[in-house]
Scaffold this motif. Structure first.
Motif, PDB file in Angstrom:
ATOM      1  N   ILE A 128       0.863  -1.177   0.000  1.00  0.00           N
ATOM      2  CA  ILE A 128       0.000   0.000   0.000  1.00  0.00           C
ATOM      3  C   ILE A 128       0.903   1.230   0.000  1.00  0.00           C
ATOM      4  CG2 ILE A 128      -1.753   1.301   1.264  1.00  0.00           C
ATOM      5  CD1 ILE A 128      -2.607  -1.364   2.557  1.00  0.00           C
ATOM      6  N   GLN A 129       0.564   2.203  -0.850  1.00  0.00           N
ATOM      7  CA  GLN A 129       1.305   3.451  -0.899  1.00  0.00           C
ATOM      8  C   GLN A 129       0.334   4.592  -0.637  1.00  0.00           C
ATOM      9  OE1 GLN A 129       3.046   1.983  -4.857  1.00  0.00           O
ATOM     10  NE2 GLN A 129       4.308   3.744  -4.336  1.00  0.00           N
ATOM     11  N   VAL A 130       0.796   5.602   0.106  1.00  0.00           N
ATOM     12  CA  VAL A 130      -0.010   6.780   0.401  1.00  0.00           C
ATOM     13  C   VAL A 130       0.865   8.003   0.207  1.00  0.00           C
ATOM     14  CG1 VAL A 130      -1.347   7.993   2.162  1.00  0.00           C
ATOM     15  CG2 VAL A 130      -1.386   5.509   2.085  1.00  0.00           C
ATOM     16  N   GLY A 131       0.301   9.053  -0.377  1.00  0.00           N
ATOM     17  CA  GLY A 131       1.050  10.297  -0.563  1.00  0.00           C
ATOM     18  C   GLY A 131       1.120  10.674  -2.025  1.00  0.00           C
ATOM     19  N   LYS A 132       2.259  11.225  -2.428  1.00  0.00           N
ATOM     20  CA  LYS A 132       2.481  11.588  -3.828  1.00  0.00           C
ATOM     21  C   LYS A 132       2.865  10.328  -4.588  1.00  0.00           C
ATOM     22  CE  LYS A 132       3.722  16.301  -2.848  1.00  0.00           C
ATOM     23  NZ  LYS A 132       4.699  17.371  -2.990  1.00  0.00           N
ATOM     24  N   LEU A 133       2.108  10.053  -5.643  1.00  0.00           N
ATOM     25  CA  LEU A 133       2.252   8.803  -6.381  1.00  0.00           C
ATOM     26  C   LEU A 133       2.637   9.054  -7.831  1.00  0.00           C
ATOM     27  CD1 LEU A 133      -1.133   7.271  -5.187  1.00  0.00           C
ATOM     28  CD2 LEU A 133       1.131   6.746  -4.264  1.00  0.00           C
ATOM     29  N   PRO A 134       3.571   8.274  -8.361  1.00  0.00           N
ATOM     30  CA  PRO A 134       3.808   8.355  -9.808  1.00  0.00           C
ATOM     31  C   PRO A 134       2.615   7.752 -10.535  1.00  0.00           C
ATOM     32  CG  PRO A 134       5.114   6.590  -8.838  1.00  0.00           C
ATOM     33  CD  PRO A 134       4.428   7.300  -7.701  1.00  0.00           C
ATOM     34  N   THR A 135       2.368   8.210 -11.731  1.00  0.00           N
ATOM     35  CA  THR A 135       1.208   7.747 -12.478  1.00  0.00           C
ATOM     36  C   THR A 135       1.279   6.261 -12.819  1.00  0.00           C
ATOM     37  OG1 THR A 135      -0.210   8.219 -14.361  1.00  0.00           O
ATOM     38  CG2 THR A 135       2.165   8.341 -14.744  1.00  0.00           C
ATOM     39  N   LEU A 136       0.141   5.643 -12.921  1.00  0.00           N
ATOM     40  CA  LEU A 136       0.029   4.270 -13.410  1.00  0.00           C
ATOM     41  C   LEU A 136      -0.230   4.274 -14.917  1.00  0.00           C
ATOM     42  CD1 LEU A 136      -2.306   2.757 -10.651  1.00  0.00           C
ATOM     43  CD2 LEU A 136       0.169   2.419 -10.918  1.00  0.00           C
ATOM     44  N   ILE A 137      -0.375   5.451 -15.494  1.00  0.00           N
ATOM     45  CA  ILE A 137      -0.861   5.600 -16.858  1.00  0.00           C
ATOM     46  C   ILE A 137       0.282   5.815 -17.847  1.00  0.00           C
ATOM     47  CG2 ILE A 137      -2.431   6.923 -18.326  1.00  0.00           C
ATOM     48  CD1 ILE A 137      -3.713   5.340 -15.945  1.00  0.00           C
ATOM     49  N   GLY A 138       0.262   5.053 -18.930  1.00  0.00           N
ATOM     50  CA  GLY A 138       1.175   5.276 -20.035  1.00  0.00           C
ATOM     51  C   GLY A 138       2.513   4.581 -19.913  1.00  0.00           C
ATOM     52  N   GLY A 193      -5.944   2.494 -12.657  1.00  0.00           N
ATOM     53  CA  GLY A 193      -5.593   1.086 -12.528  1.00  0.00           C
ATOM     54  C   GLY A 193      -4.620   0.646 -13.602  1.00  0.00           C
ATOM     55  N   LEU A 194      -3.841  -0.369 -13.275  1.00  0.00           N
ATOM     56  CA  LEU A 194      -2.864  -0.941 -14.201  1.00  0.00           C
ATOM     57  C   LEU A 194      -2.819  -2.442 -13.985  1.00  0.00           C
ATOM     58  CD1 LEU A 194      -0.315  -0.884 -16.100  1.00  0.00           C
ATOM     59  CD2 LEU A 194       1.024  -0.479 -14.033  1.00  0.00           C
ATOM     60  N   VAL A 195      -2.911  -3.187 -15.065  1.00  0.00           N
ATOM     61  CA  VAL A 195      -2.744  -4.637 -15.032  1.00  0.00           C
ATOM     62  C   VAL A 195      -1.678  -4.967 -16.066  1.00  0.00           C
ATOM     63  CG1 VAL A 195      -3.810  -6.890 -15.402  1.00  0.00           C
ATOM     64  CG2 VAL A 195      -5.136  -5.037 -14.357  1.00  0.00           C
ATOM     65  N   SER A 196      -0.629  -5.666 -15.629  1.00  0.00           N
ATOM     66  CA  SER A 196       0.391  -6.099 -16.588  1.00  0.00           C
ATOM     67  C   SER A 196       0.656  -7.586 -16.399  1.00  0.00           C
ATOM     68  CB  SER A 196       1.674  -5.290 -16.446  1.00  0.00           C
ATOM     69  OG  SER A 196       2.298  -5.544 -15.216  1.00  0.00           O
ATOM     70  N   GLN A 223      -9.248  17.488 -18.728  1.00  0.00           N
ATOM     71  CA  GLN A 223      -8.593  16.260 -18.288  1.00  0.00           C
ATOM     72  C   GLN A 223      -9.034  15.863 -16.881  1.00  0.00           C
ATOM     73  OE1 GLN A 223      -6.990  18.494 -20.154  1.00  0.00           O
ATOM     74  NE2 GLN A 223      -5.871  17.377 -21.705  1.00  0.00           N
ATOM     75  N   ASN A 224      -9.256  16.830 -16.010  1.00  0.00           N
ATOM     76  CA  ASN A 224      -9.700  16.516 -14.646  1.00  0.00           C
ATOM     77  C   ASN A 224     -11.012  15.742 -14.634  1.00  0.00           C
ATOM     78  OD1 ASN A 224      -7.660  17.505 -13.046  1.00  0.00           O
ATOM     79  ND2 ASN A 224      -8.548  19.534 -12.856  1.00  0.00           N
ATOM     80  N   ASN A 225     -11.838  15.941 -15.647  1.00  0.00           N
ATOM     81  CA  ASN A 225     -13.139  15.284 -15.686  1.00  0.00           C
ATOM     82  C   ASN A 225     -13.209  14.157 -16.712  1.00  0.00           C
ATOM     83  OD1 ASN A 225     -14.963  16.818 -13.759  1.00  0.00           O
ATOM     84  ND2 ASN A 225     -13.922  18.455 -14.864  1.00  0.00           N
ATOM     85  N   GLY A 226     -12.122  13.893 -17.371  1.00  0.00           N
ATOM     86  CA  GLY A 226     -12.119  12.895 -18.433  1.00  0.00           C
ATOM     87  C   GLY A 226     -11.516  11.569 -18.012  1.00  0.00           C
ATOM     88  N   SER A 227     -11.196  10.773 -19.036  1.00  0.00           N
ATOM     89  CA  SER A 227     -10.573   9.473 -18.786  1.00  0.00           C
ATOM     90  C   SER A 227      -9.506   9.223 -19.844  1.00  0.00           C
ATOM     91  CB  SER A 227     -11.613   8.353 -18.797  1.00  0.00           C
ATOM     92  OG  SER A 227     -12.226   8.267 -20.059  1.00  0.00           O
ATOM     93  N   VAL A 228      -8.566   8.360 -19.495  1.00  0.00           N
ATOM     94  CA  VAL A 228      -7.489   7.981 -20.405  1.00  0.00           C
ATOM     95  C   VAL A 228      -7.291   6.473 -20.303  1.00  0.00           C
ATOM     96  CG1 VAL A 228      -5.729   8.569 -18.675  1.00  0.00           C
ATOM     97  CG2 VAL A 228      -5.076   8.397 -21.072  1.00  0.00           C
ATOM     98  N   TRP A 229      -7.059   5.827 -21.465  1.00  0.00           N
ATOM     99  CA  TRP A 229      -6.903   4.368 -21.546  1.00  0.00           C
ATOM    100  C   TRP A 229      -5.673   4.065 -22.393  1.00  0.00           C
ATOM    101  CZ3 TRP A 229     -10.983   1.497 -19.348  1.00  0.00           C
ATOM    102  CH2 TRP A 229     -12.112   2.234 -19.003  1.00  0.00           C
ATOM    103  N   ASN A 230      -4.873   3.107 -21.975  1.00  0.00           N
ATOM    104  CA  ASN A 230      -3.690   2.706 -22.732  1.00  0.00           C
ATOM    105  C   ASN A 230      -3.578   1.188 -22.800  1.00  0.00           C
ATOM    106  OD1 ASN A 230      -2.084   5.241 -23.264  1.00  0.00           O
ATOM    107  ND2 ASN A 230      -2.298   5.394 -21.058  1.00  0.00           N
ATOM    108  N   VAL A 231      -3.046   0.703 -23.912  1.00  0.00           N
ATOM    109  CA  VAL A 231      -2.652  -0.693 -24.064  1.00  0.00           C
ATOM    110  C   VAL A 231      -1.221  -0.664 -24.576  1.00  0.00           C
ATOM    111  CG1 VAL A 231      -3.049  -2.859 -25.296  1.00  0.00           C
ATOM    112  CG2 VAL A 231      -4.988  -1.437 -24.618  1.00  0.00           C
ATOM    113  N   SER A 232      -0.335  -1.425 -23.933  1.00  0.00           N
ATOM    114  CA  SER A 232       1.061  -1.404 -24.366  1.00  0.00           C
ATOM    115  C   SER A 232       1.660  -2.804 -24.359  1.00  0.00           C
ATOM    116  CB  SER A 232       1.890  -0.471 -23.483  1.00  0.00           C
ATOM    117  OG  SER A 232       2.017  -0.984 -22.181  1.00  0.00           O
ATOM    118  N   TRP A 233       2.721  -2.931 -25.094  1.00  0.00           N
ATOM    119  CA  TRP A 233       3.481  -4.172 -25.188  1.00  0.00           C
ATOM    120  C   TRP A 233       4.952  -3.797 -25.089  1.00  0.00           C
ATOM    121  CZ3 TRP A 233       6.052  -5.716 -30.087  1.00  0.00           C
ATOM    122  CH2 TRP A 233       6.695  -6.941 -29.981  1.00  0.00           C
TER     123      TRP A 233
END
Length: 169
Positions: free
Chosen positions: A10-20, A77-80, A111-121
């Protein structure tokens, strides 16, 4: 960060993004100039994140303030999954579960009200690392926030790295 078990933290505080696939800091990034897809992603947020990793599977989820908005209603969220020792596939997403009128240079209202989705390999082969990814973003229509219509973007990038030695790539 609290490492509750070898698999769970579990992490709390300033977090690096899970996105991209591109990171905030130049020394971490395959593309030191960063790309257009990176500009659509939150870089650092504040909140709480849970992580699970066992074998080839990694899952992370976070409730945070998105684009540093101070409005804690964004779910990321991130699933790899390491398909082979050389290949990893990842899917990540982030979106606001509520509405916020917060708009600054750092926290644009769309962006504050939107969403972003990524798929990567990610593929590694000897001295090469190749990382293509696709991104889709969407922002809602909300005239009270100055968004007269919804909008979306779709982008693709291919990042690559060749390592000459352990110090230069």
């Amino acid at each position: 960060k609290i490492q509750a078990t070898p698999e769970f933290s579990i992490q709390v505080g300033k977090l690096p993004t899970l996105i991209g696939a591109e990171y905030t800091f130049t020394f971490e990034n395959l593309n030191i100039n960063r790309g257009l897809l990176w500009n659509q992603e939150p870089a650092i947020s504040r909140g709480i994140q849970v992580n699970y990793a066992k074998g080839p599977l990694t899952i992370s989820a976070s409730l945070n303030d998105g684009y540093y908005s101070d409005h804690y209603s964004t779910l990321s969220g991130l699933v790899s999954y390491a398909v082979t020792p050389k290949d990893t596939v990842a899917v990540d997403a982030s979106g606001n579960l509520d509405k916020t009128s917060r708009a600054t240079f750092v926290t644009p209202v769309a962006q504050n009200n939107g969403s972003v989705w990524n798929v990567s390999w990610t593929h590694t082969e000897d001295k090469w690392l190749i990382n293509p990814y696709l991104q889709y973003t969407t922002t809602p229509k909300d005239v009270t926030f100055g968004l007269p219509s919804s909008a979306s973007t779709f982008g693709a990038a291919v990042l690559g790295k060749y390592s000459f030695n352990s110090l230069f790539n």
